[in-house]
Design a protein around this motif. Structure first.
Motif, PDB file in Angstrom:
ATOM      1  N   LYS A 177      45.297  45.308  42.529  1.00 36.26           N
ATOM      2  CA  LYS A 177      46.420  45.675  43.399  1.00 36.26           C
ATOM      3  C   LYS A 177      47.280  44.451  43.721  1.00 36.26           C
ATOM      4  N   THR A 178      46.635  43.333  44.070  1.00 40.57           N
ATOM      5  CA  THR A 178      47.406  42.126  44.404  1.00 40.57           C
ATOM      6  C   THR A 178      48.088  41.561  43.161  1.00 40.57           C
ATOM      7  N   SER A 179      47.388  41.606  42.038  1.00 49.37           N
ATOM      8  CA  SER A 179      47.980  41.116  40.784  1.00 49.37           C
ATOM      9  C   SER A 179      49.203  41.939  40.408  1.00 49.37           C
ATOM     10  N   ASP A 180      49.075  43.261  40.453  1.00 50.87           N
ATOM     11  CA  ASP A 180      50.192  44.140  40.094  1.00 50.87           C
ATOM     12  C   ASP A 180      51.387  43.925  41.012  1.00 50.87           C
ATOM     13  N   ALA A 181      51.111  43.717  42.301  1.00 47.33           N
ATOM     14  CA  ALA A 181      52.204  43.547  43.268  1.00 47.33           C
ATOM     15  C   ALA A 181      53.042  42.318  42.931  1.00 47.33           C
ATOM     16  N   PHE A 182      52.389  41.210  42.619  1.00 48.02           N
ATOM     17  CA  PHE A 182      53.136  39.988  42.302  1.00 48.02           C
ATOM     18  C   PHE A 182      53.848  40.100  40.962  1.00 48.02           C
ATOM     19  N   LYS A 183      53.228  40.765  40.010  1.00 48.44           N
ATOM     20  CA  LYS A 183      53.867  40.906  38.700  1.00 48.44           C
ATOM     21  C   LYS A 183      55.087  41.812  38.772  1.00 48.44           C
ATOM     22  N   THR A 184      55.003  42.837  39.580  1.00 51.37           N
ATOM     23  CA  THR A 184      56.152  43.733  39.750  1.00 51.37           C
ATOM     24  C   THR A 184      57.307  43.001  40.420  1.00 51.37           C
ATOM     25  N   ASN A 185      56.940  42.113  41.355  1.00 50.09           N
ATOM     26  CA  ASN A 185      57.954  41.384  42.106  1.00 50.09           C
ATOM     27  C   ASN A 185      58.541  40.218  41.314  1.00 50.09           C
ATOM     28  N   ASN A 186      57.698  39.588  40.495  1.00 50.66           N
ATOM     29  CA  ASN A 186      58.129  38.407  39.754  1.00 50.66           C
ATOM     30  C   ASN A 186      57.384  38.355  38.422  1.00 50.66           C
ATOM     31  N   LEU A 187      58.023  38.783  37.383  1.00 57.65           N
ATOM     32  CA  LEU A 187      57.379  38.898  36.081  1.00 57.65           C
ATOM     33  C   LEU A 187      57.019  37.549  35.479  1.00 57.65           C
ATOM     34  N   THR A 188      57.583  36.465  35.999  1.00 56.53           N
ATOM     35  CA  THR A 188      57.330  35.140  35.423  1.00 56.53           C
ATOM     36  C   THR A 188      56.196  34.405  36.125  1.00 56.53           C
ATOM     37  N   SER A 189      55.652  34.962  37.183  1.00 57.10           N
ATOM     38  CA  SER A 189      54.587  34.285  37.919  1.00 57.10           C
ATOM     39  C   SER A 189      53.289  34.254  37.127  1.00 57.10           C
ATOM     40  N   LYS A 190      52.644  33.094  37.119  1.00 56.75           N
ATOM     41  CA  LYS A 190      51.317  32.963  36.541  1.00 56.75           C
ATOM     42  C   LYS A 190      50.312  33.053  37.678  1.00 56.75           C
ATOM     43  N   ILE A 191      49.373  33.972  37.570  1.00 54.89           N
ATOM     44  CA  ILE A 191      48.433  34.231  38.657  1.00 54.89           C
ATOM     45  C   ILE A 191      47.051  33.721  38.294  1.00 54.89           C
ATOM     46  N   THR A 192      46.450  32.974  39.221  1.00 50.61           N
ATOM     47  CA  THR A 192      45.076  32.520  39.067  1.00 50.61           C
ATOM     48  C   THR A 192      44.262  33.037  40.250  1.00 50.61           C
ATOM     49  N   HIS A 193      43.167  33.726  39.962  1.00 48.30           N
ATOM     50  CA  HIS A 193      42.275  34.245  40.994  1.00 48.30           C
ATOM     51  C   HIS A 193      41.135  33.243  41.200  1.00 48.30           C
ATOM     52  N   ILE A 194      40.885  32.871  42.443  1.00 47.35           N
ATOM     53  CA  ILE A 194      39.867  31.883  42.777  1.00 47.35           C
ATOM     54  C   ILE A 194      38.771  32.571  43.587  1.00 47.35           C
ATOM     55  N   LEU A 195      37.530  32.498  43.096  1.00 47.27           N
ATOM     56  CA  LEU A 195      36.429  33.207  43.745  1.00 47.27           C
ATOM     57  C   LEU A 195      35.178  32.339  43.785  1.00 47.27           C
ATOM     58  N   ASP A 196      34.283  32.660  44.729  1.00 50.28           N
ATOM     59  CA  ASP A 196      33.080  31.865  44.919  1.00 50.28           C
ATOM     60  C   ASP A 196      31.915  32.420  44.098  1.00 50.28           C
ATOM     61  N   ARG A 197      30.716  31.855  44.305  1.00 44.52           N
ATOM     62  CA  ARG A 197      29.548  32.137  43.467  1.00 44.52           C
ATOM     63  C   ARG A 197      29.118  33.597  43.430  1.00 44.52           C
ATOM     64  N   GLU A 198      29.329  34.347  44.508  1.00 43.18           N
ATOM     65  CA  GLU A 198      28.862  35.736  44.487  1.00 43.18           C
ATOM     66  C   GLU A 198      29.655  36.592  43.497  1.00 43.18           C
ATOM     67  N   PHE A 199      30.720  36.039  42.941  1.00 42.21           N
ATOM     68  CA  PHE A 199      31.501  36.750  41.923  1.00 42.21           C
ATOM     69  C   PHE A 199      31.217  36.217  40.517  1.00 42.21           C
ATOM     70  N   ASP A 200      30.139  35.443  40.410  1.00 44.34           N
ATOM     71  CA  ASP A 200      29.711  34.936  39.099  1.00 44.34           C
ATOM     72  C   ASP A 200      29.084  36.094  38.319  1.00 44.34           C
ATOM     73  N   ASP A 201      29.924  36.818  37.602  1.00 45.87           N
ATOM     74  CA  ASP A 201      29.512  38.065  36.953  1.00 45.87           C
ATOM     75  C   ASP A 201      30.451  38.299  35.763  1.00 45.87           C
ATOM     76  N   GLU A 202      29.885  38.592  34.618  1.00 47.42           N
ATOM     77  CA  GLU A 202      30.696  38.835  33.426  1.00 47.42           C
ATOM     78  C   GLU A 202      31.717  39.952  33.633  1.00 47.42           C
ATOM     79  N   ASP A 203      31.373  40.921  34.480  1.00 48.49           N
ATOM     80  CA  ASP A 203      32.302  42.026  34.739  1.00 48.49           C
ATOM     81  C   ASP A 203      33.595  41.514  35.366  1.00 48.49           C
TER      82      ASP A 203
END
Length: 430
Positions: A177-203
Motif C-alpha cells: 500500500k505504501t509503495s503503490d501510494a508513492f509510485k502513483t504520486n511520483n513515478l520516478t521515486s526509488k523506494i527502499t524498505h528498511i526492516l529489522d531481524r523479525e522480517f528476515d524471511d524469504e517471503d
C-alpha cells in the motif's frame, strides 16, 4: 467524528501528555461523550485508523512529490498492558526482558529521505494476536502441507472464510500500500524498505523485489549460508565473505558510550540472487564492540566498498522510527490507555500517532520561527529548540488555559490569586 470532539481530544492529549481518557476529561459527561465517539457508538463518528493513515499519507505525498529516493521504515511496536485482564481481545507480547505479558501489537511506517533529517509518519495499525480473525503463520503453513494438528478443523474454517490475517499478511499489505501510494504520486521515486531481524524471511525478500522496490533487512545470526557443495552447512554470519573494506573512525558514540579510534570492517558477498553485508566494529584494542557482527540482506547492487557502506548507512536510519516510538510512549503516554474496548483503543492510539506527526512537523520549521522558539522557551528550553521542549511548551499553554478558565468560573479575586502565589509562605516567581 464530529469536529468539536476531534479538537477536544487533540487538545486534551496535548495538554496532559497522556492517553488516560478519565484523566484528560473534566467530568463524567465529557468522558462518556468522548468514549462514545472513540468506540463509534456516536452515529456521527467516522474517525478510524484508515482515515488517520490516509491523512498522514496524503500530507507526506505532497511534501515528497519531487523526491527521487525514499526510505520506508517499517517496524512493529508492542503496546504493553501487563496488568490488564478484561480488555477486549487482549493479546500476548514481550516485555523488555523478553517475558510474555498481556498487550497489543502495532505495525508502523515512517518515511525519510537520504539527505533530509525530517521524519514523515505514514501509517499505524493496531492489532491483537488473540483476535478471533488472527491466524498464526504456523497454522497456515501446516494447512498448506496438509498436516494434522488439534486445531485443524477450526483453523480451516477460518482460513476458508478469507477473513483471517496475521502479522505477515498485514505487513505485506502495508508494504504494498505504501509503495503503490508513492509510485502513483511520483513515478520516478526509488523506494527502499528498511526492516529489522523479525522480517528476515524469504517471503519478504521476494515480495518486496516483486514490487520493483529495494530492501535492506537485518538478518538473524542463525541464517544459513548458501553452499554449492552438498551437505555442507554453515551460518552466514561466520562464513567467508569475498570482499572486505576497512574504515577508521576517530571518534563515535554507540549505545551512549563514546569510543575512540574505532575500526569499521565492512564485508560483502553475493547471496543467491541477493547480496549480504557484514559489519564488524572494533575498539582501539581491536576487541569487538558488539558480541556479533551486523548482518544485512539486500537486493541492491553492490559493486564497490562505497555501495556496501551505503547499505549499512541506510539500515542505520531505522533508529529514526525507534525515536518515534520513544516519543509516543514516554511523551504522549501511548501505553497509558485504560479503556477496555478494542475499537476505542485503536482510535485513541491513532489520534496520538497523528499528534506525533504534527509535533514532528513543527519541530522541522525554521528555528527562527518566533512561535516555535517561544513554545520551546515556555517548555523550559532555555534557548534549546527541541521536540521535547516544544511539547512541554504546548502542555504549559494548555494548563494555563485550563487554570484561567477555572479561575474565571470561580470568580477568584486578585487577593486570593496573590495568596495562592505565596502559598505556604513561599513566593513562587513565575
Amino acid at each position: 467524528m464530529p469536529k468539536k470532539n476531534t479538537q477536544l481530544l487533540l487538545s486534551r492529549i496535548l495538554g496532559f501528555g497522556s492517553c488516560k481518557l478519565f484523566k484528560i476529561t473534566e467530568n463524567k459527561n465529557e468522558y462518556k461523550r468522548l468514549k462514545r465517539t472513540l468506540s463509534k457508538e456516536n452515529k456521527l463518528g467516522h474517525l478510524d485508523e484508515s482515515l488517520v493513515n490516509d491523512t498522514l499519507m496524503g500530507e507526506a505525498l505532497r511534501k515528497l512529490s519531487s523526491t527521487n529516493e525514499i526510505y520506508l521504515l517499517h517496524d512493529p511496536s508492542d503496546i504493553r498492558k501487563p496488568y490488564s485482564k478484561k480488555t477486549e481481545d487482549l493479546g500476548k507480547v514481550l516485555d523488555l526482558n523478553h517475558r510474555v505479558i498481556n498487550g497489543y501489537s502495532s505495525y508502523n511506517v515512517i518515511a525519510v529521505t537520504p539527505y533530509d533529517k525530517q521524519v514523515h509518519l505514514l501509517s499505524h495499525e493496531l492489532y491483537s494476536n488473540k483476535s478471533p480473525s488472527f491466524l498464526k503463520a504456523e497454522y497456515v503453513k501446516k494447512l498448506g502441507e496438509n498436516k494434522d494438528f488439534p486445531e485443524k478443523e477450526a483453523v480451516f474454517e477460518l482460513y476458508k472464510s478469507g477473513t483471517w490475517f496475521n502479522k505477515k499478511t498485514l505487513a505485506q499489505s502495508t508494504i504494498q500500500k505504501t509503495s503503490d501510494a508513492f509510485k502513483t504520486n511520483n513515478l520516478t521515486s526509488k523506494i527502499t524498505h528498511i526492516l529489522d531481524r523479525e522480517f528476515d524471511d524469504e517471503d519478504y525478500f521476494s515480495f518486496i523485489a516483486s514490487l520493483g522496490d529495494d530492501f535492506v533487512i537485518r538478518a538473524k545470526k542463525t541464517r544459513n549460508a548458501i553452499h554449492t557443495e552438498e551437505n555442507k552447512k554453515a551460518k552466514l554470519i561466520s562464513s567467508e565473505f569475498k570482499n572486505k573494506h576497512i574504515i577508521h573512525i576517530q571518534k563515535t558514540k554507540l549505545n551512549k558510550q563514546v569510543y575512540q579510534d574505532v575500526t569499521l570492517m565492512i564485508e560483502w558477498t553475493s547471496y543467491g540472487q541477493y547480496s549480504a553485508v557484514r559489519v564488524t566494529l572494533k575498539d582501539r584494542n581491536q576487541k569487538n564492540i558488539f558480541a556479533n557482527p551486523m548482518l544485512l540482506i539486500t537486493n541492491k547492487t553492490i559493486h564497490t566498498a562505497e555501495d556496501a557502506h551505503l547499505v549499512y548507512q541506510i539500515y542505520l536510519k531505522r533508529s529514526r522510527i525507534e525515536c518515534v516510538f520513544k516519543f509516543l510512549k514516554e511523551g504522549m503516554g501511548w501505553e497509558d490507555i485504560q479503556i477496555q474496548d478494542f475499537q476505542s483503543i485503536q482510535n485513541l492510539l491513532s489520534i496520538c500517532f497523528f499528534l506525533a506527526a504534527y509535533l514532528y512537523d513543527i519541530k522541522e520549521q525554521e528555528v527562527h520561527d518566533d512561535f516555535i522558539i517561544l513554545l520551546a522557551k515556555i517548555g523550559g528550553g532555555k534557548g534549546v529548540v527541541s521536540r521535547h521542549y516544544i511539547f512541554e511548551g504546548i502542555q504549559q499553554i494548555m494548563n494555563k488555559h485550563r487554570i484561567d478558565r477555572i479561575l474565571e468560573e470561580e470568580k477568584v479575586s486578585q487577593q486570593t490569586m496573590e495568596d495562592m502565589y505565596t502559598f505556604g509562605g513561599i513566593c513562587y516567581d513565575f
